[in-house]
Design a protein around this motif. Sequence first.
Motif, PDB file in Angstrom:
ATOM      1  N   VAL A   1       6.372  10.031  -4.366  1.00 53.87           N
ATOM      2  CA  VAL A   1       6.206   8.622  -4.726  1.00 53.87           C
ATOM      3  C   VAL A   1       4.915   8.140  -4.085  1.00 53.87           C
ATOM      4  CG1 VAL A   1       8.662   8.144  -4.985  1.00 53.87           C
ATOM      5  CG2 VAL A   1       7.580   7.823  -2.763  1.00 53.87           C
ATOM      6  N   ALA A   2       4.279   7.180  -4.750  1.00 58.28           N
ATOM      7  CA  ALA A   2       3.007   6.646  -4.266  1.00 58.28           C
ATOM      8  C   ALA A   2       3.203   5.243  -3.716  1.00 58.28           C
ATOM      9  CB  ALA A   2       1.984   6.622  -5.401  1.00 58.28           C
ATOM     10  N   LYS A   3       2.451   4.937  -2.694  1.00 60.76           N
ATOM     11  CA  LYS A   3       2.501   3.601  -2.113  1.00 60.76           C
ATOM     12  C   LYS A   3       1.706   2.644  -2.993  1.00 60.76           C
ATOM     13  CE  LYS A   3       2.921   3.232   2.196  1.00 60.76           C
ATOM     14  NZ  LYS A   3       2.779   3.317   3.660  1.00 60.76           N
ATOM     15  N   ALA A   4       2.178   1.416  -3.121  1.00 60.99           N
ATOM     16  CA  ALA A   4       1.476   0.409  -3.906  1.00 60.99           C
ATOM     17  C   ALA A   4       0.050   0.248  -3.380  1.00 60.99           C
ATOM     18  CB  ALA A   4       2.228  -0.922  -3.843  1.00 60.99           C
ATOM     19  N   GLY A   5      -0.920   0.207  -4.302  1.00 63.25           N
ATOM     20  CA  GLY A   5      -2.321   0.075  -3.915  1.00 63.25           C
ATOM     21  C   GLY A   5      -2.994   1.374  -3.550  1.00 63.25           C
ATOM     22  N   TYR A   6      -2.355   2.521  -3.840  1.00 64.60           N
ATOM     23  CA  TYR A   6      -2.897   3.821  -3.435  1.00 64.60           C
ATOM     24  C   TYR A   6      -4.265   4.091  -4.044  1.00 64.60           C
ATOM     25  CZ  TYR A   6      -1.917   5.852  -8.011  1.00 64.60           C
ATOM     26  OH  TYR A   6      -1.926   6.127  -9.357  1.00 64.60           O
TER      27      TYR A   6
ATOM     28  N   PHE B   1      -4.527  12.226   2.410  1.00 67.14           N
ATOM     29  CA  PHE B   1      -3.776  10.994   2.217  1.00 67.14           C
ATOM     30  C   PHE B   1      -2.275  11.234   2.352  1.00 67.14           C
ATOM     31  CE2 PHE B   1      -7.839  10.321   0.152  1.00 67.14           C
ATOM     32  CZ  PHE B   1      -8.196   9.077   0.645  1.00 67.14           C
ATOM     33  N   SER B   2      -1.924  12.409   2.848  1.00 63.69           N
ATOM     34  CA  SER B   2      -0.554  12.751   3.207  1.00 63.69           C
ATOM     35  C   SER B   2      -0.624  13.884   4.210  1.00 63.69           C
ATOM     36  CB  SER B   2       0.265  13.173   1.988  1.00 63.69           C
ATOM     37  OG  SER B   2       1.551  13.652   2.368  1.00 63.69           O
ATOM     38  N   GLN B   3       0.339  13.952   5.109  1.00 70.33           N
ATOM     39  CA  GLN B   3       0.346  14.977   6.149  1.00 70.33           C
ATOM     40  C   GLN B   3       1.129  16.217   5.737  1.00 70.33           C
ATOM     41  OE1 GLN B   3      -1.566  14.460   8.921  1.00 70.33           O
ATOM     42  NE2 GLN B   3      -2.128  12.615   7.809  1.00 70.33           N
TER      43      GLN B   3
ATOM     44  N   LYS C   1     -10.823  14.672   6.991  1.00 65.27           N
ATOM     45  CA  LYS C   1     -10.573  13.334   7.522  1.00 65.27           C
ATOM     46  C   LYS C   1      -9.236  12.814   7.002  1.00 65.27           C
ATOM     47  CE  LYS C   1     -15.423  12.057   8.064  1.00 65.27           C
ATOM     48  NZ  LYS C   1     -15.329  11.836   9.523  1.00 65.27           N
ATOM     49  N   GLY C   2      -8.433  12.274   7.898  1.00 62.24           N
ATOM     50  CA  GLY C   2      -7.126  11.756   7.526  1.00 62.24           C
ATOM     51  C   GLY C   2      -7.126  10.251   7.379  1.00 62.24           C
ATOM     52  N   TYR C   3      -6.311   9.776   6.445  1.00 56.59           N
ATOM     53  CA  TYR C   3      -6.142   8.340   6.199  1.00 56.59           C
ATOM     54  C   TYR C   3      -4.715   7.958   6.581  1.00 56.59           C
ATOM     55  CZ  TYR C   3      -5.826   3.874   3.687  1.00 56.59           C
ATOM     56  OH  TYR C   3      -5.655   2.555   3.352  1.00 56.59           O
ATOM     57  N   LYS C   4      -4.581   6.863   7.327  1.00 50.69           N
ATOM     58  CA  LYS C   4      -3.254   6.381   7.712  1.00 50.69           C
ATOM     59  C   LYS C   4      -3.134   4.903   7.379  1.00 50.69           C
ATOM     60  CE  LYS C   4      -2.328   9.726  11.395  1.00 50.69           C
ATOM     61  NZ  LYS C   4      -1.944   9.897  12.809  1.00 50.69           N
ATOM     62  N   PRO C   5      -1.936   4.502   6.945  1.00 52.37           N
ATOM     63  CA  PRO C   5      -0.729   5.305   6.742  1.00 52.37           C
ATOM     64  C   PRO C   5      -0.845   6.175   5.496  1.00 52.37           C
ATOM     65  CG  PRO C   5      -0.345   3.082   5.987  1.00 52.37           C
ATOM     66  CD  PRO C   5      -1.710   3.077   6.619  1.00 52.37           C
TER      67      PRO C   5
ATOM     68  N   TYR D   1      13.882  19.222   3.385  1.00 51.79           N
ATOM     69  CA  TYR D   1      14.030  17.831   3.807  1.00 51.79           C
ATOM     70  C   TYR D   1      12.698  17.339   4.392  1.00 51.79           C
ATOM     71  CZ  TYR D   1      18.977  19.004   3.390  1.00 51.79           C
ATOM     72  OH  TYR D   1      20.209  19.420   2.914  1.00 51.79           O
ATOM     73  N   LEU D   2      11.633  17.546   3.642  1.00 52.64           N
ATOM     74  CA  LEU D   2      10.306  17.178   4.125  1.00 52.64           C
ATOM     75  C   LEU D   2      10.052  15.686   3.928  1.00 52.64           C
ATOM     76  CD1 LEU D   2       8.204  20.154   2.695  1.00 52.64           C
ATOM     77  CD2 LEU D   2       9.092  19.892   5.011  1.00 52.64           C
ATOM     78  N   LYS D   3       9.664  15.014   5.007  1.00 52.28           N
ATOM     79  CA  LYS D   3       9.299  13.608   4.942  1.00 52.28           C
ATOM     80  C   LYS D   3       8.043  13.383   5.784  1.00 52.28           C
ATOM     81  CE  LYS D   3      12.625  12.155   2.316  1.00 52.28           C
ATOM     82  NZ  LYS D   3      12.350  11.649   0.946  1.00 52.28           N
ATOM     83  N   ASP D   4       7.136  12.600   5.236  1.00 46.33           N
ATOM     84  CA  ASP D   4       5.910  12.274   5.950  1.00 46.33           C
ATOM     85  C   ASP D   4       6.179  11.080   6.863  1.00 46.33           C
ATOM     86  OD1 ASP D   4       3.382  11.533   6.792  1.00 46.33           O
ATOM     87  OD2 ASP D   4       2.429  12.084   4.896  1.00 46.33           O
ATOM     88  N   LYS D   5       6.094  11.304   8.169  1.00 47.14           N
ATOM     89  CA  LYS D   5       6.392  10.242   9.127  1.00 47.14           C
ATOM     90  C   LYS D   5       5.345   9.132   9.102  1.00 47.14           C
ATOM     91  CE  LYS D   5       8.813  13.393  12.262  1.00 47.14           C
ATOM     92  NZ  LYS D   5       8.856  13.970  13.645  1.00 47.14           N
ATOM     93  N   ASP D   6       4.152   9.437   8.614  1.00 44.33           N
ATOM     94  CA  ASP D   6       3.087   8.435   8.572  1.00 44.33           C
ATOM     95  C   ASP D   6       3.125   7.587   7.300  1.00 44.33           C
ATOM     96  OD1 ASP D   6       1.996   9.151  11.027  1.00 44.33           O
ATOM     97  OD2 ASP D   6       0.804  10.756  10.135  1.00 44.33           O
ATOM     98  N   PHE D   7       4.083   7.863   6.440  1.00 44.09           N
ATOM     99  CA  PHE D   7       4.153   7.100   5.185  1.00 44.09           C
ATOM    100  C   PHE D   7       4.606   5.666   5.429  1.00 44.09           C
ATOM    101  CE2 PHE D   7       6.375   5.838   1.230  1.00 44.09           C
ATOM    102  CZ  PHE D   7       5.317   5.969   0.345  1.00 44.09           C
TER     103      PHE D   7
END
Length: 587
Positions: free
Chosen positions: A316-321, A342-344, A404-408, A426-432
Amino acid sequence: MLCVVSCWHRVESLGALYLSAHTHLLPVVTAHAGRNSYTDGPPLGNEMRLNSFRFGCVLAILSLASISWIISIPSNEGSAAPDLQTLYRRLLAAEEQVGQMGRDFRSIVERLKNMSRAANAANATNSTQPSHNISTANSTETIGLQSKHAGPQMFLQPNIYLYLPHLRLHPDSLLPNVLLGQGRRGVSIVLGIPTVKREKQSYLISTLGSLFYSLTASQQQDLLVIVFVAETDSDYVASIAETIKTNFPKQVQSGLLEVVSPHQHYYPDFTLLRETFGDSKDRVKWRTKQNLDFSFLMLYAHDKGRFYVQLEDDVVAKAGYFNNMKTFATLNDSEQWLFLEFSQLGFIGKLFRTGDLPMITEFFLMFHKDKPVDWLLDHILWVKVCNPEKDAKHCTQQKALHKKGYKPSLFQHVGLHSSLPGKVQYLKDKDFGKQTLYQVHSNPAAEVSSSLKHYQQHSLERAYTGKDFFWALTPIKNDYILFNFSQPINITRYLFRNGNVETSADKFYNTTVEVLPSNASARDTRVAASPSYYRESDKGFIIIGAFVDGLAAGDIEESLQPISALRLLVHSDADVWALLSEILIQV
């Protein structure tokens, strides 16, 4: 006397040029003539050998003619000095011409030698293939480079046929099968989504819905989403394309969404793979195929936009991605990096410059049987920036400078069942972070009711007061949602939005927005004046709008004010649940 001696030296020079030409030409022509034209080279080589032989003969004849012409000049003692001077000038001119011909000839000889080496190398490669495959694409490409001191040299450049030799048997096996698309190019961002047949649940439609959910009209024009159906079962591929076309017709028609698949002979024989790193044969096949899938998709997308983002079919994508990715990539475009994150998680949300994709895919293809794709991506960084004479800490620091990483994080993994059969993850990105699933508004006091049954705690009352979203089971004809005001009020604007970034497909279809004016006579007058714009419903309600692509919004004219009630009415049975993530009644 000096003039005679000088003339004789010029004659000797011409003779030496002839002997040199004969010496260089004979072994080259002999070497080429000794090869079988049916097995050792294309017709072009025969033609070049013939032209070279003719040139050598002409050069020899010209040299002999020059010598004969000199010898045949009559001796006249009375005019010996003028004749010798004329002869000397002629010899100088002839020497210059023959010298230039000699230089040209040596260049041709060098070309023939290099072509002979290239042809022998190609024959050595082709000898391992069936005889009927000679006419297909060679496993090497020849590139001519001009050296400053030497003649043109031929170098051999490897290509995809070295890594996937089975493709030689099917010349069109690298042609993509474009099922849906308008050939869009020149966009800022290309999203690549490979999808495969899953034993359990498919997440593809919800993933696409999440990507399209928050896009503005201008962003839709600057984006291309490519779904790569990584299967060779034509019936399955066609069914996926039809499902996508049914769910996203406007995106397909506008060129925003494309669907492609590989040729049926693109994949090699996976039964020949050897097991490595303790992985089972099924896992080795899965990761090898994934390398080939990513490579195919990247090569297809590399000339369609400025940046390429690798995704999976269960995110799923965050609004404004879109705006966040484009802004971050543009601001950092002048710096040296291989990719932006844009994801870990794994390969999700990795953004590349499209100009780097050919290099990346060649590396993936070179080692597609050896390691998983995310490992290979890390190895590219190691090769590019790590110094083997320094420690691992220095290598880690250098690699961090080129990714280069982007957060969140802008993408979250939601799939429970992996595309690898039997694997649960059960993979989840904690920075999402926490996703916004509904929009809060301050609505006027009203009594709300509905014939729809809500799911769990997602009730209409909670949604109307800004505490949750409304999520209902599948609507049927004549289902409704009613907002009844204790006192008639003036409503200037309304807005109802379906779905959210996690459940974008749950929408109201064939559903109208209706109001009940408190002044019946004013209502009748307005309907009579604009019968094509306002239509009467039942119980005194007037239809003022409807849901289009999950949204119903508009203004309410002053002539219909004040309003006693507002209603959403379903006119046909639906196939999916319905979700309201935003309810706005503005007074």
